[in-house]
Every structure is written in structure tokens, then in C-alpha cells.
Design an enzyme around this catalytic site. Structure first.
Site, PDB file in Angstrom:
ATOM      1  N   THR A  28       0.895  -1.153   0.000  1.00  0.00           N
ATOM      2  CA  THR A  28       0.000   0.000   0.000  1.00  0.00           C
ATOM      3  C   THR A  28       0.934   1.203   0.000  1.00  0.00           C
ATOM      4  OG1 THR A  28      -0.133   0.152   2.407  1.00  0.00           O
ATOM      5  CG2 THR A  28      -1.781  -1.237   1.348  1.00  0.00           C
ATOM      6  N   HIS A  29       0.579   2.246  -0.713  1.00  0.00           N
ATOM      7  CA  HIS A  29       1.457   3.424  -0.899  1.00  0.00           C
ATOM      8  C   HIS A  29       2.786   3.029  -1.521  1.00  0.00           C
ATOM      9  CE1 HIS A  29      -1.287   5.401   2.019  1.00  0.00           C
ATOM     10  NE2 HIS A  29      -1.224   4.224   2.610  1.00  0.00           N
ATOM     11  N   LYS A  47      20.696  -3.679 -22.375  1.00  0.00           N
ATOM     12  CA  LYS A  47      19.313  -3.358 -22.079  1.00  0.00           C
ATOM     13  C   LYS A  47      18.318  -4.392 -22.602  1.00  0.00           C
ATOM     14  CE  LYS A  47      17.692  -0.027 -20.494  1.00  0.00           C
ATOM     15  NZ  LYS A  47      17.570   1.328 -21.022  1.00  0.00           N
ATOM     16  N   GLU A  89       4.957  -0.575 -21.711  1.00  0.00           N
ATOM     17  CA  GLU A  89       5.074   0.893 -21.800  1.00  0.00           C
ATOM     18  C   GLU A  89       4.155   1.451 -22.883  1.00  0.00           C
ATOM     19  OE1 GLU A  89       9.495   2.288 -20.586  1.00  0.00           O
ATOM     20  OE2 GLU A  89       9.410   0.872 -22.233  1.00  0.00           O
ATOM     21  N   TYR A 130     -29.775  16.162 -35.919  1.00  0.00           N
ATOM     22  CA  TYR A 130     -28.467  15.866 -36.506  1.00  0.00           C
ATOM     23  C   TYR A 130     -27.722  17.164 -36.815  1.00  0.00           C
ATOM     24  CZ  TYR A 130     -24.744  14.316 -39.582  1.00  0.00           C
ATOM     25  OH  TYR A 130     -23.512  14.091 -40.133  1.00  0.00           O
ATOM     26  N   GLN A 168     -20.375  13.797 -37.524  1.00  0.00           N
ATOM     27  CA  GLN A 168     -19.478  13.032 -38.392  1.00  0.00           C
ATOM     28  C   GLN A 168     -18.150  12.755 -37.665  1.00  0.00           C
ATOM     29  OE1 GLN A 168     -19.466  13.605 -42.735  1.00  0.00           O
ATOM     30  NE2 GLN A 168     -17.447  14.500 -42.501  1.00  0.00           N
ATOM     31  N   LYS A 198     -16.822   9.146 -35.644  1.00  0.00           N
ATOM     32  CA  LYS A 198     -16.334   7.867 -36.160  1.00  0.00           C
ATOM     33  C   LYS A 198     -14.874   7.572 -35.861  1.00  0.00           C
ATOM     34  CE  LYS A 198     -19.823   8.256 -39.432  1.00  0.00           C
ATOM     35  NZ  LYS A 198     -20.101   9.523 -38.701  1.00  0.00           N
TER      36      LYS A 198
HETATM   37  N1  ARG Z   1     -21.121  11.487 -43.371  1.00  0.00           N
HETATM   38  C1  ARG Z   1     -22.157  11.832 -42.473  1.00  0.00           C
HETATM   39  C2  ARG Z   1     -21.767  11.451 -41.049  1.00  0.00           C
HETATM   40  O1  ARG Z   1     -20.861  10.737 -40.904  1.00  0.00           O
HETATM   41  C3  ARG Z   1     -23.434  11.134 -42.849  1.00  0.00           C
HETATM   42  C4  ARG Z   1     -24.673  11.863 -42.468  1.00  0.00           C
HETATM   43  C5  ARG Z   1     -24.758  13.118 -43.220  1.00  0.00           C
HETATM   44  N2  ARG Z   1     -26.020  13.750 -43.064  1.00  0.00           N
HETATM   45  C6  ARG Z   1     -26.221  15.010 -43.479  1.00  0.00           C
HETATM   46  N3  ARG Z   1     -27.389  15.479 -43.337  1.00  0.00           N
HETATM   47  N4  ARG Z   1     -25.251  15.731 -43.985  1.00  0.00           N
HETATM   48  O2  ARG Z   1     -22.350  11.887 -40.104  1.00  0.00           O
END
Ligand code: ARG
Length: 459
Positions: A155-156, A283, A290, A317, A322, A325
Site C-alpha cells: 500500500t502506498h 538493455k 510501456e 443531426y 461526423q 467515427k
Molecule cells: N457522413 C455523415 C456522417 O458521418 C453522414 C450523415 C450526413 N447527413 C447530413 N445530413 N449531412 O455523419
């Protein structure tokens, strides 16, 4: 020059803006999911007589061909298509002609992209769960082999009380089980279909959202179309769960890094998992743990990044979304790679130095609590016993000796209740084995846990 979207546009897009706006560079990852989503949509349109059964069949055949072309390497979506959705739609029109233009009836890219990313993430969560399971099995194997090997517990980062090495390893099994449980929770919220929410308000086309959801294997559908196209909670939750997986991997990495130092020497890296220095020939570096510790930062960054992206967005939206992703893709890759690397490390890269481990628990004061407990068993109040043992520690430190080297008559000077059996009580093996409370490190408790994990990981 680039095309404009609809007849509303007279002029084409600035070439830099066209590229800036596009997501095809990274959302081509979703190609299979996008095609599957379109197949389900086309079948539903046919079933509901929005298009004829024959038209639906031709569209589906075209989409299947595109999938095969992609898998054979004949078709590869690329810029200047704006995104994967346009790329597939245009390829369909190219393949089957004007009929392809009917595919986008009653849907928008907004519900389409939400569907694609959920389908993709659902699959990846299952893959990560499998990687977590394999890693747990590797940990369990090491735990099974080291029940009676002792390791200092800290601990510590100060020597506290010795542990069974298995018990220490099993702590990580618990942590990674919580990670799996959390992912299962997240999966429940990933596995909901937004398809049919259209742009944001639903559609007057006679669609059947349950039909597409069922074909795509979703458990349920979003009940509010605005929420359906705006929600990225599931992605944030995934990044949050990923951050905790990385936290656990990073803590384990940190331990491995000091275990393999010359100072600790609790373990060694085998050649298959260690790296050398370009300058210092002696080494052997722990690059793998790491890197895992280092990569933890990027996953935390993705979580913070997406939270920030979403926090100021009005419904529904917005193109900002976008940006969801790349962090998701990178987090999936990072977590998966790190789990694979850590599994290899435990399977073949790490050799525990049992002799050093056993010696290390022989040569410290980590059995001090046991002397206090010994007195407690003889009727001394714990707080009083604690003070007495503090005095013994101070005396031993000044004499540069360990408890086991203190003669019984010296022990008795501190309290008359000490007897010959004190020496047995402070042997590291007995110290560990006597901690028999539920969840404790005694060999019996550890054995029970090993059996229980063996059963749990089978299912
Ligand atoms: N390429 C867009 C995204 O990844 C798809 C949806 C686009 N929709 C729009 N109304 N421009 O979010």
C-alpha cells in the site's frame, strides 16, 4: 469539378471544401454495415409495397453484388464520393440503372449513418469481449500455477503484507470481468435501431421500422425520431468503458514495468516480448507494457473529445456528429491491440522469478500485523498490541535485524504473552495462509476462487 447535391445548387463545391466535408476517407470502414442496412431497407420497402417486390429484389441483388465486388477487391469506395452512403448508392445506380434511385425512399443519411455505426460497434464489442475472455483465461492460467508463490503486497508502494501471487493476479481477473459486464450494458444501448427516423421527424412513406430492426438483429427501436438521429450516448459510453479497460491494462503495465526492473526483479521478460536498446547492449526494455500504458492516453482523449463534440449540439443531426467515427474506430483498434499484446505477454512474455519473490517476503517487516494479531489472540487489545509491535519494529531496525532474528527473551521484554510459537506465526507462508476471511489471500480461499473462475470462464 464536383457535383452539387440537388437542383437547388447551381455551382459546384470548392475543391478543398469538398474534401474537407467528406468522410469517405474513414467511413468506408462501414461499407459492409451500410450495404446490410440498405438490403434490409430495400426488402422492407418491397414488403410494404412502397416499391414492387421485383424492384426490391433487383436492388437487393445489386447490393449483394457490390458487397462481393468489394470483397474481391474489384470495387473500392473512395473520394470524390462524399461518404460511404453516397458511394454505395451511386455504385448501385451505376450497376442497376435508374431503379437504384428508389433505394433512398423513406430514409435519410442521418438514420442510415446511425444504423451503420451501431451495427459496426455491436460486432466490435463482441470481439472485444472475446479478447477480454481470452486474456482472463491467460491470467487464470498464471494464477493457477502460482498459488503458493508469495509476492509482497503494497500500500502506498510500501511493503504492507505478503500475498499469494495468485491472489494478486486474480484481482485483475475481477477488474476485467467488470469491464466485460460494463460492455454488456453498453451493448444494450448500442443494439437499438434508429432506422426509419429519416432526417429527424419520421416519414410519411409507409415503412415498417420493426421489420428492418428485426432483419438487422436489433433488440429494439428508438421511440423518438429526433432522439434517434441525435443520440451518441452509446458511443460515449463505449469510449468510457474502453477508457476503464485501458486504465486496468495501464495499471497492470505499470506493475510489470517495475517487476522487471533490476531493483524489483520479480519477473523477467522473455526475448519474444522484450526489446533492446540501439546504444546500450545490456538493455532489455519493457516496450510492450510501456506502449500499452502510453496508448491509454489516446483512448481517454477520444472520450473527452466526443463528450466535447456532443455537448453543445442542438437537436437533431448536426454535421459535428461526423466526428464520432474516428475516435470510435481508433478506440476499438487500440483496445483490441492492447488486449492482444497483453495476452501474448502473459502467455509467453513474462517469467516470474519465484526464488526472488519468495526471498523478498522473507526479508521485511510485512509480518508486523501478524505479531499484533498474535497478541490480540492472547487477549491484548489491538491498539495496545499495535503500539507494542511498533516498539519491536523500532528496536529491530536499530539493531538491523528482522523479527525472526529477535530471540524469544527479547520478544518477552515487550510483552510477557510471547511464546515460542510466535516464530511459526511470522513465517511468510503462515502469514499468507492465515488470512482466511472471505476474499482473503489464504491458500484455501485462493483455491476456492481459482475453481470458481475456472467454472465462470467456461460459460
Ligand atoms: N457522413 C455523415 C456522417 O458521418 C453522414 C450523415 C450526413 N447527413 C447530413 N445530413 N449531412 O455523419
Amino acid at each position: 469539378m464536383s457535383k452539387a447535391w440537388s437542383a437547388r445548387f447551381e455551382n459546384s463545391l470548392n475543391p478543398f471544401i469538398q474534401e474537407f466535408n467528406a468522410s469517405i476517407q474513414f467511413d468506408q470502414t462501414l461499407i459492409i454495415e451500410d450495404i446490410d442496412c440498405s438490403i434490409a431497407h430495400a426488402r422492407m420497402l418491397g414488403n410494404k409495397d412502397v416499391i414492387t417486390k421485383e424492384e426490391s429484389k433487383k436492388i437487393i441483388e445489386g447490393l449483394i453484388e457490390i458487397k462481393i465486388d468489394y470483397q474481391k477487391g474489384i470495387f473500392h469506395p473512395a473520394f470524390p464520393s462524399e461518404d460511404i452512403h453516397y458511394a454505395i448508392e451511386n455504385q448501385l445506380i451505376h450497376k442497376i440503372g435508374d431503379l437504384g434511385k428508389k433505394l433512398h425512399t423513406g430514409r435519410s443519411r442521418n438514420d442510415q449513418v446511425g444504423t451503420d455505426i451501431r451495427l459496426w460497434l455491436r460486432k466490435k464489442i463482441n470481439e472485444i469481449d472475446n479478447l477480454l475472455l481470452s486474456f482472463q483465461k491467460s491470467l487464470l492460467k498464471i494464477a493457477q500455477q502460482n498459488k503458493k508463490v508469495l509476492i509482497p503486497g503494497y500500500t502506498h508502494l510500501q511493503r504492507a503484507q505478503p500475498l499469494s501471487l495468485s491472489h494478486h493476479i486474480l484481482a485483475y481477473l475481477e477488474m476485467f470481468q467488470r469491464d466485460r459486464d460494463r460492455l454488456k450494458e453498453v451493448q444494450n444501448r448500442v443494439n437499438i435501431s434508429p432506422l426509419g427516423a429519416a432526417a429527424l421527424a419520421g416519414t410519411k412513406i409507409n415503412i415498417d421500422r420493426y421489420m428492418t430492426a428485426q432483419e438487422l438483429g436489433f433488440k429494439n427501436i428508438y421511440m423518438n425520431s429526433v432522439d434517434a438521429v441525435s443520440d451518441r450516448d452509446f458511443a460515449i459510453e463505449f469510449l468510457s468503458s474502453s477508457s476503464l479497460i485501458m486504465t486496468h491494462l495501464s495499471r497492470l503495465s505499470e506493475e510489470i514495468i517495475f517487476w522487471v526492473t533490476e531493483e524489483f526483479a520479480f519477473a523477467e521478460l522473455t526475448d519474444s516480448c522484450a526489446t533492446g536498446s540501439s546504444l546500450m547492449p545490456q538493455k532489455k526494455n519493457p516496450d510492450v507494457p510501456e506502449l500499452i500504458r502510453g496508448k491509454t492516453g489516446r483512448v481517454f482523449g477520444h472520450l473527452q473529445g466526443l463528450l466535447t463534440t456532443v455537448k453543445g449540439l442542438p437537436l437533431a443531426y448536426n454535421k459535428d456528429l461526423q466526428e464520432d467515427k474516428e475516435p470510435i474506430f481508433d478506440a476499438v483498434k487500440t483496445v483490441s491491440d492492447c488486449l492482444k499484446a497483453m495476452t501474448i505477454l502473459f502467455d509467453e512474455g513474462l517469467k516470474f522469478n519465484k526464488v526472488n519473490l519468495m526471498q523478498s517476503v522473507e526479508n521485511d517487516f510485512s509480518n508486523a500485523t501478524d505479531i499484533a494479531d498474535y497478541l490480540v489472540n492472547k487477549g491484548v487489545a489491538f491498539r495496545e498490541a499495535y503500539q507494542i509491535v511498533g516498539g519491536i519494529v523500532m528496536f529491530c531496525v536499530s539493531k538491523k535485524i528482522l523479527f525472526k532474528e529477535l530471540p524469544l527473551n527479547e520478544f518477552k521484554r515487550f510483552h510477557k504473552a510471547f511464546d515460542q510459537d510466535i516464530f511459526e506465526n511470522i513465517l511468510p507462508e503462515n502469514v499468507v495462509n492465515s488470512r482466511n476471511s472471505i476474499g482473503g489471500t489464504s491458500f484455501q480461499r485462493v483455491e476456492e476462487e481459482l475453481i470458481s473462475w475456472d467454472n465462470r470462464l467456461l460459460n
